[in-house]
Design an enzyme around this catalytic site. Structure first.
Site, PDB file in Angstrom:
ATOM      1  N   SER A 112       0.861  -1.265  -0.019  1.00  0.00           N
ATOM      2  CA  SER A 112      -0.042   0.069  -0.225  1.00  0.00           C
ATOM      3  C   SER A 112       0.766   1.378  -0.195  1.00  0.00           C
ATOM      4  CB  SER A 112      -1.014  -0.133   1.323  1.00  0.00           C
ATOM      5  OG  SER A 112      -1.805   1.154   1.155  1.00  0.00           O
ATOM      6  N   ASP A 278      -1.600   1.119  -3.696  1.00  0.00           N
ATOM      7  CA  ASP A 278      -2.485   0.132  -4.145  1.00  0.00           C
ATOM      8  C   ASP A 278      -3.778   0.673  -4.624  1.00  0.00           C
ATOM      9  OD1 ASP A 278      -3.086   0.575  -1.746  1.00  0.00           O
ATOM     10  OD2 ASP A 278      -3.900  -1.395  -1.352  1.00  0.00           O
TER      11      ASP A 278
HETATM   12  C1  VG1 Z   1      -3.044   2.017   8.443  1.00  0.00           C
HETATM   13  C2  VG1 Z   1      -4.244   3.064   8.453  1.00  0.00           C
HETATM   14  C3  VG1 Z   1      -5.593   2.209   8.628  1.00  0.00           C
HETATM   15  C4  VG1 Z   1      -5.667   1.574   7.174  1.00  0.00           C
HETATM   16  C5  VG1 Z   1      -4.325   0.633   6.970  1.00  0.00           C
HETATM   17  C6  VG1 Z   1      -4.314  -0.017   5.612  1.00  0.00           C
HETATM   18  O1  VG1 Z   1      -3.097   1.175   9.358  1.00  0.00           O
HETATM   19  O2  VG1 Z   1      -4.205   3.659   9.879  1.00  0.00           O
HETATM   20  O3  VG1 Z   1      -6.768   3.154   8.540  1.00  0.00           O
HETATM   21  O4  VG1 Z   1      -6.844   0.647   7.027  1.00  0.00           O
HETATM   22  O5  VG1 Z   1      -3.130   1.474   7.220  1.00  0.00           O
HETATM   23  O6  VG1 Z   1      -4.535   1.043   4.554  1.00  0.00           O
HETATM   24  P1  VG1 Z   1      -2.039   1.419  10.685  1.00  0.00           P
HETATM   25  O7  VG1 Z   1      -2.326   0.016  11.420  1.00  0.00           O
HETATM   26  O8  VG1 Z   1      -0.691   1.519  10.106  1.00  0.00           O
HETATM   27  O9  VG1 Z   1      -2.624   2.528  11.399  1.00  0.00           O
HETATM   28  V1  VG1 Z   1      -3.694   0.501   3.045  1.00  0.00           V
HETATM   29  O10 VG1 Z   1      -4.012   1.755   2.121  1.00  0.00           O
HETATM   30  O11 VG1 Z   1      -2.325   0.212   3.817  1.00  0.00           O
HETATM   31  O12 VG1 Z   1      -4.275  -0.902   2.515  1.00  0.00           O
HETATM   32 CO    CO Z   2      -3.827   1.336   0.379  1.00  0.00          CO
END
Ligand code: VG1
Ligand code: CO
Length: 542
Positions: A112, A278
């Site tokens: 991502s 992504d």
């Molecule tokens: C982060 C965001 C979360 C999101 C996740 C995946 O997670 O805070 O809201 O769903 O990324 O997004 P974390 O655990 O680092 O706070 V993505 O665009 O990586 O699929």
């Molecule tokens: Co993403």
């Protein structure tokens, strides 16, 4: 020929907020990837002869990983794999493809918003037949299997030519290489009023979309420029690059600063937008008007009925816990349910499947709807465009009216990235220990109304998820939330979410950091962030 390869369990293959993420160098080291893929397959049953969807965000090691997954899928007995041309599929497009083809599930190769390239990050996640990220009961099962795995299956064969659209055989399994954009575009045409948006561009409306050299480039070129008639040059950084041009494909005010500056300039475009690695996140900035993702969720919900797909209204709204309560005010006015879930899209799947929520969102720039089971960056941009085309107002005007009607939730997130894990864990443990006695206490003159460690009870399948973030709610409705990231690959990242509601926004400073200054000070002092992390300031403010 199927080969069964002996292997040994690998420590720490635990899926986080969104799949398993590690350094590319870790994934490249056999049998790291094969072990995890086999663990996914072993956690599932009944896929023999069925279809798997496969694609990734184009980052370094994407194509090599796809060849390994294809050969393992063939050896494990899948009947067919649908794979994006050149290994490309945005996360929302993969979700749609799973649903449209009634596939058994899908594997998405992406880290991502994390940086790419040989020294960057790689990731893999499994999506179920509803098109959504595997729920916790599957990710827990996968993790358990990684700890006992003794062998994996792979076929010996040449690589599949991923550049050629069409079907080929890999042993008994068929591999269909498909254009990654076609089906996704057709779905967007069903959801939105493309004629109205075309008219908007014809009337001289100007936008810039920064694909950040990541997966949305081909989607944005085709949809915005070719089909909707936005002038060539609307899409910036529209060619996916394995290292995202040395940038972090994270559409926030630090990494997408170029587009922010463009939006703020006197002769800037009417709308600036960006998406992530992504393609599931979106950043929205009107001419001289930044829209926080939490506000964007609220504004999209309040105006969604202006787009054909949502003209009958919304069944409900869901937001992750750290996301601001702006959407709650819209739900209240619309007299529909609002759901508060833990961080991560996997928690929205059940609500969407059960028809309880139509639009979901997260403060981290993720918004989506029941059209797929992932957040969807371009969908959010197109919904904004559809609303702008119908309302014939600027983003700033729409925002101003929204705050007049609903009040304004001033909001920001402070990230302390890549701090030492031990200190971050101690900080959280210390906060947890303080929780039971906090109620009624004053912190820097603000009285605590409630404090807890967020726990979620899924209203659809009854599952429980504990320890999802520490919330301190004050009597005036403002709050501070702390949680550790589950997507980083180095050390720990502390996220601090700060929010304050104001029903007369004109009373407060326009500048968010100024409007939130007292709460920001509380957030730092109370958790002793400097003591535990060694940092005086956050590394990213969004
Ligand atoms: C982060 C965001 C979360 C999101 C996740 C995946 O997670 O805070 O809201 O769903 O990324 O997004 P974390 O655990 O680092 O706070 V993505 O665009 O990586 O699929
Ligand atoms: Co993403």
């Amino acid at each position: 020929m199927i080969e069964t390869v002996k292997t040994a369990p690998i420590d720490g293959q635990k899926p986080g907020t969104s799949g398993l993420r590690k350094k590319v160098t870790v994934f490249q080291q056999p049998p790291y990837l094969a072990n995890f893929v086999q663990s996914i397959f072993n956690s599932l049953s009944g896929f023999e002869g069925k279809t798997l969807v496969l694609g990734g965000d184009g980052r370094f090691f994407n194509v090599e990983a796809i060849q390994i997954v294809l050969k393992m899928a063939a050896a494990n007995g899948f009947g067919r794999v649908i794979v994006g041309q050149n290994g490309i599929l945005s996360t929302p497009a993969a979700s749609h493809m799973i649903r449209k083809n009634q596939a058994f599930g899908g594997i998405i190769l992406s880290a991502s918003h994390n940086p790419g390239g040989p020294d960057g990050d790689f990731g893999i996640k499994y999506n179920a037949s509803n098109g959504g990220p595997a729920p916790e009961k599957i990710t827990d099962a996968i993790f358990a299997i990684t700890k006992t795995l003794t062998e994996y299956k792979i076929i010996q064969s040449n690589d599949v030519d991923l550049s050629k659209i069409g079907a080929v055989k890999l042993d008994a399994m068929s591999v269909e290489v498909v254009d990654p954009v076609t089906d996704y575009l057709a779905m967007m045409q069903e959801l939105f009023d493309f004629d109205a948006i075309r008219g908007l561009f014809q009337s001289g409306f100007r936008m810039k979309f920064d694909a950040m050299s990541a997966v949305t480039g081909p989607y944005a070129h085709r949809i915005l420029e070719d089909v909707l008639g936005a002038p060539a040059g609307t899409v910036l950084n529209g060619t996916p690059l394995p290292d995202f041009g040395h940038h972090h494909p994270d559409p926030n005010l630090v990494h997408a600063k170029a587009i922010y500056d463009m939006a703020m300039s006197a002769d800037g475009p009417d709308l600036c937008a960006a998406s992530d690695g992504d393609g599931d996140r979106n950043l929205i900035i009107g001419k001289s008007q930044f829209i926080t993702p939490s506000d964007s969720l609220a504004m999209l919900c309040a105006n969604a009925h202006l787009a054909p797909a949502y003209k009958a209204g919304l069944a409900g709204i869901a937001r992750s816990m750290p996301t601001s309560a702006a959407a709650d005010r819209v739900a209240e006015k619309l007299k529909i349910n609002i759901f508060e879930t833990p961080t991560g899209w996997k928690f929205f799947g059940n609500l969407l499947d059960a028809g309880k929520a139509t639009i979901c969102g997260e403060e981290s720039a993720g918004t989506g709807s029941s059209h797929v089971r992932e957040k969807d960056g371009l969908w959010a941009v197109l919904l904004w465009l559809n609303i702008l085309a119908v309302r014939k107002q600027s983003v700033a005007e729409i925002a101003k009216e929204h705050w007049q009607i609903y009040g304004r939730n001033y909001y920001c997130r402070h990230d302390y990235e890549e701090v030492a894990s031990a200190g971050a864990n101690d900080l959280v443990a210390d906060l947890r220990a303080k929780l039971p006695t906090l109620k009624g206490q004053s912190i820097n003159g603000k009285i605590v109304a409630n404090a807890d460690d967020f726990a979620y009870h899924d209203p659809v399948d009854g599952s429980d998820s504990a320890h999802q973030g520490i919330r301190i709610l004050f009597e005036d409705g403002s709050r501070v939330v702390y949680r550790l990231s589950g997507t980083g690959t180095e050390g720990a990242t502390l996220r601090v979410y700060i929010e304050r509601f104001e029903d007369e926004p004109s009373k407060l400073a326009q500048d968010t950091q100024m409007a939130l200054a007292d709460l920001i000070a509380i957030s730092r002092d109370f958790a002793q962030i400097a003591k535990y992390t060694g940092r005086q300031e956050p590394s990213v403010i969004t």
